[in-house]
Write a protein that holds these residues in place. Sequence first.
Motif, PDB file in Angstrom:
ATOM      1  N   GLN A 129       0.865  -1.178   0.000  1.00 53.97           N
ATOM      2  CA  GLN A 129       0.000   0.000   0.000  1.00 53.97           C
ATOM      3  C   GLN A 129       0.905   1.233   0.000  1.00 53.97           C
ATOM      4  N   ILE A 130       0.561   2.231  -0.787  1.00 48.33           N
ATOM      5  CA  ILE A 130       1.301   3.490  -0.815  1.00 48.33           C
ATOM      6  C   ILE A 130       0.443   4.541  -0.124  1.00 48.33           C
ATOM      7  N   VAL A 131       0.956   5.071   0.990  1.00 48.88           N
ATOM      8  CA  VAL A 131       0.247   6.100   1.744  1.00 48.88           C
ATOM      9  C   VAL A 131       1.246   7.191   2.081  1.00 48.88           C
ATOM     10  N   GLU A 132       0.925   8.419   1.703  1.00 45.47           N
ATOM     11  CA  GLU A 132       1.815   9.561   1.929  1.00 45.47           C
ATOM     12  C   GLU A 132       3.226   9.284   1.426  1.00 45.47           C
ATOM     13  N   ASN A 133       3.313   8.663   0.277  1.00 44.00           N
ATOM     14  CA  ASN A 133       4.566   8.324  -0.395  1.00 44.00           C
ATOM     15  C   ASN A 133       5.422   7.302   0.365  1.00 44.00           C
ATOM     16  N   ASN A 134       4.844   6.625   1.350  1.00 33.10           N
ATOM     17  CA  ASN A 134       5.519   5.534   2.047  1.00 33.10           C
ATOM     18  C   ASN A 134       4.973   4.211   1.530  1.00 33.10           C
ATOM     19  N   VAL A 135       5.863   3.245   1.340  1.00 32.52           N
ATOM     20  CA  VAL A 135       5.463   1.913   0.908  1.00 32.52           C
ATOM     21  C   VAL A 135       5.212   1.077   2.160  1.00 32.52           C
ATOM     22  N   TYR A 136       3.992   0.600   2.315  1.00 32.44           N
ATOM     23  CA  TYR A 136       3.620  -0.259   3.438  1.00 32.44           C
ATOM     24  C   TYR A 136       3.601  -1.700   2.957  1.00 32.44           C
ATOM     25  N   PHE A 137       4.489  -2.507   3.536  1.00 34.20           N
ATOM     26  CA  PHE A 137       4.601  -3.922   3.196  1.00 34.20           C
ATOM     27  C   PHE A 137       3.744  -4.751   4.151  1.00 34.20           C
ATOM     28  N   PRO A 138       3.124  -5.823   3.658  1.00 33.04           N
ATOM     29  CA  PRO A 138       2.422  -6.696   4.595  1.00 33.04           C
ATOM     30  C   PRO A 138       3.424  -7.320   5.568  1.00 33.04           C
ATOM     31  N   MET A 139       3.028  -7.469   6.814  1.00 35.07           N
ATOM     32  CA  MET A 139       3.925  -8.036   7.822  1.00 35.07           C
ATOM     33  C   MET A 139       4.427  -9.409   7.391  1.00 35.07           C
ATOM     34  N   SER A 140       3.631 -10.145   6.661  1.00 31.05           N
ATOM     35  CA  SER A 140       4.040 -11.479   6.196  1.00 31.05           C
ATOM     36  C   SER A 140       5.203 -11.422   5.207  1.00 31.05           C
ATOM     37  N   ALA A 141       5.471 -10.238   4.628  1.00 27.93           N
ATOM     38  CA  ALA A 141       6.568 -10.076   3.668  1.00 27.93           C
ATOM     39  C   ALA A 141       7.862  -9.615   4.329  1.00 27.93           C
ATOM     40  N   VAL A 142       7.825  -9.428   5.649  1.00 26.94           N
ATOM     41  CA  VAL A 142       8.973  -8.906   6.394  1.00 26.94           C
ATOM     42  C   VAL A 142       9.730 -10.054   7.053  1.00 26.94           C
ATOM     43  N   ARG A 143      11.038 -10.032   6.941  1.00 19.45           N
ATOM     44  CA  ARG A 143      11.876 -11.048   7.596  1.00 19.45           C
ATOM     45  C   ARG A 143      11.950 -10.703   9.085  1.00 19.45           C
ATOM     46  N   GLN A 144      11.182 -11.436   9.855  1.00 20.15           N
ATOM     47  CA  GLN A 144      10.987 -11.156  11.271  1.00 20.15           C
ATOM     48  C   GLN A 144      12.266 -11.200  12.094  1.00 20.15           C
ATOM     49  N   GLU A 145      13.247 -11.954  11.643  1.00 22.42           N
ATOM     50  CA  GLU A 145      14.493 -12.073  12.416  1.00 22.42           C
ATOM     51  C   GLU A 145      15.252 -10.751  12.524  1.00 22.42           C
ATOM     52  N   TYR A 146      14.917  -9.784  11.668  1.00 21.40           N
ATOM     53  CA  TYR A 146      15.586  -8.479  11.723  1.00 21.40           C
ATOM     54  C   TYR A 146      14.852  -7.463  12.620  1.00 21.40           C
ATOM     55  N   LEU A 147      13.637  -7.781  13.046  1.00 23.60           N
ATOM     56  CA  LEU A 147      12.827  -6.839  13.821  1.00 23.60           C
ATOM     57  C   LEU A 147      13.004  -7.044  15.323  1.00 23.60           C
ATOM     58  N   GLN A 148      13.098  -5.933  16.028  1.00 28.15           N
ATOM     59  CA  GLN A 148      13.113  -5.943  17.484  1.00 28.15           C
ATOM     60  C   GLN A 148      12.044  -4.964  17.955  1.00 28.15           C
ATOM     61  N   PRO A 149      11.127  -5.417  18.808  1.00 27.52           N
ATOM     62  CA  PRO A 149      10.074  -4.510  19.284  1.00 27.52           C
ATOM     63  C   PRO A 149      10.660  -3.287  19.991  1.00 27.52           C
ATOM     64  N   SER A 150       9.971  -2.183  19.870  1.00 26.35           N
ATOM     65  CA  SER A 150      10.354  -0.934  20.516  1.00 26.35           C
ATOM     66  C   SER A 150       9.156  -0.431  21.317  1.00 26.35           C
ATOM     67  N   ALA A 151       9.426   0.318  22.349  1.00 28.77           N
ATOM     68  CA  ALA A 151       8.350   0.915  23.153  1.00 28.77           C
ATOM     69  C   ALA A 151       7.858   2.233  22.551  1.00 28.77           C
ATOM     70  N   THR A 152       8.493   2.705  21.497  1.00 28.07           N
ATOM     71  CA  THR A 152       8.141   3.996  20.897  1.00 28.07           C
ATOM     72  C   THR A 152       6.762   3.949  20.250  1.00 28.07           C
ATOM     73  N   GLU A 153       5.988   4.993  20.488  1.00 26.54           N
ATOM     74  CA  GLU A 153       4.692   5.199  19.845  1.00 26.54           C
ATOM     75  C   GLU A 153       4.586   6.655  19.428  1.00 26.54           C
TER      76      GLU A 153
END
Length: 96
Positions: free
Chosen positions: A20-44
Amino acid sequence: MPTASWHGAVIAEAPDDQVQIVENNVYFPMSAVRQEYLQPSATETKCPWKGTANYFSLLVDGETNRDAVWTYRAPFDAARQIAGHVAFWKGVTVQR
């Protein structure tokens, strides 16, 4: 096929019809993301029309890119098409 990469690692890759393209940002489905590179953050952060954004940091080869990934877990109705999707910034290369 859109891709997102950082430090030589492909973080996300999805066919055109799945992003999805929103405000010129490409939003990828979470299923397309390699989860091993992600670390949760407390930032909101808050967007008046999309809702609350939650963040992840990237960890690639011992290097951290803090809060480089965001998602709207429960977006407002106006942005419902990005539910379950993530977008990137802070030095992440996104190619469409």
